[in-house]
Design a protein around this motif. Sequence first.
Motif, PDB file in Angstrom:
ATOM      1  N   ILE A   9      -3.701  -2.449 -15.878  1.00 20.81           N
ATOM      2  CA  ILE A   9      -2.847  -3.064 -17.464  1.00 20.81           C
ATOM      3  C   ILE A   9      -4.438  -4.120 -17.777  1.00 20.81           C
ATOM      4  N   SER A  12      -7.117  -2.883 -19.287  1.00 19.86           N
ATOM      5  CA  SER A  12      -6.613  -1.336 -20.552  1.00 19.86           C
ATOM      6  C   SER A  12      -6.865  -2.282 -22.208  1.00 19.86           C
ATOM      7  N   ALA A  13      -6.368  -3.759 -21.920  1.00 21.23           N
ATOM      8  CA  ALA A  13      -6.173  -4.516 -22.594  1.00 21.23           C
ATOM      9  C   ALA A  13      -7.125  -4.316 -23.267  1.00 21.23           C
ATOM     10  N   ALA A  35      -0.941 -11.856 -26.580  1.00 23.62           N
ATOM     11  CA  ALA A  35      -1.395 -10.219 -26.865  1.00 23.62           C
ATOM     12  C   ALA A  35      -1.916  -9.720 -25.743  1.00 23.62           C
ATOM     13  N   LEU A  36      -1.548 -10.820 -24.409  1.00 28.01           N
ATOM     14  CA  LEU A  36      -2.188 -10.165 -23.476  1.00 28.01           C
ATOM     15  C   LEU A  36      -0.722  -9.741 -22.896  1.00 28.01           C
ATOM     16  N   THR A  39       0.981  -7.053 -24.240  1.00 27.66           N
ATOM     17  CA  THR A  39       0.440  -5.563 -23.339  1.00 27.66           C
ATOM     18  C   THR A  39       0.994  -5.624 -21.276  1.00 27.66           C
ATOM     19  N   GLU A  42       4.916  -4.218 -22.522  1.00 26.15           N
ATOM     20  CA  GLU A  42       4.819  -3.590 -22.649  1.00 26.15           C
ATOM     21  C   GLU A  42       4.129  -2.090 -21.923  1.00 26.15           C
ATOM     22  N   ARG A  43       3.355  -2.401 -21.419  1.00 30.55           N
ATOM     23  CA  ARG A  43       2.996  -0.955 -20.237  1.00 30.55           C
ATOM     24  C   ARG A  43       3.725  -1.187 -18.697  1.00 30.55           C
TER      25      ARG A  43
END
Length: 60
Positions: A9, A12-13, A35-36, A39, A42-43
């Motif tokens: 994860i 892929s950020a 934002a991280l 991410t 979300e993932r």
Amino acid sequence: MDRDRLSLILQSAPAWVRLGLTVPDPRLRERAADALAATIVERLDEPIRIEDRNQLVLPL
């Protein structure tokens, strides 16, 4: 959550997020950290996809 999944994860950020964590501007670092975190959250909800290397890819 295991370490390998978290590592994927993070890798892929978005690039600006990963770089943004290192900049001297505290506001940009905070935006990048938010934002991280978004991410990662979300993932984590996405199902784990384990690809079988023996499976042939067939066109639909």
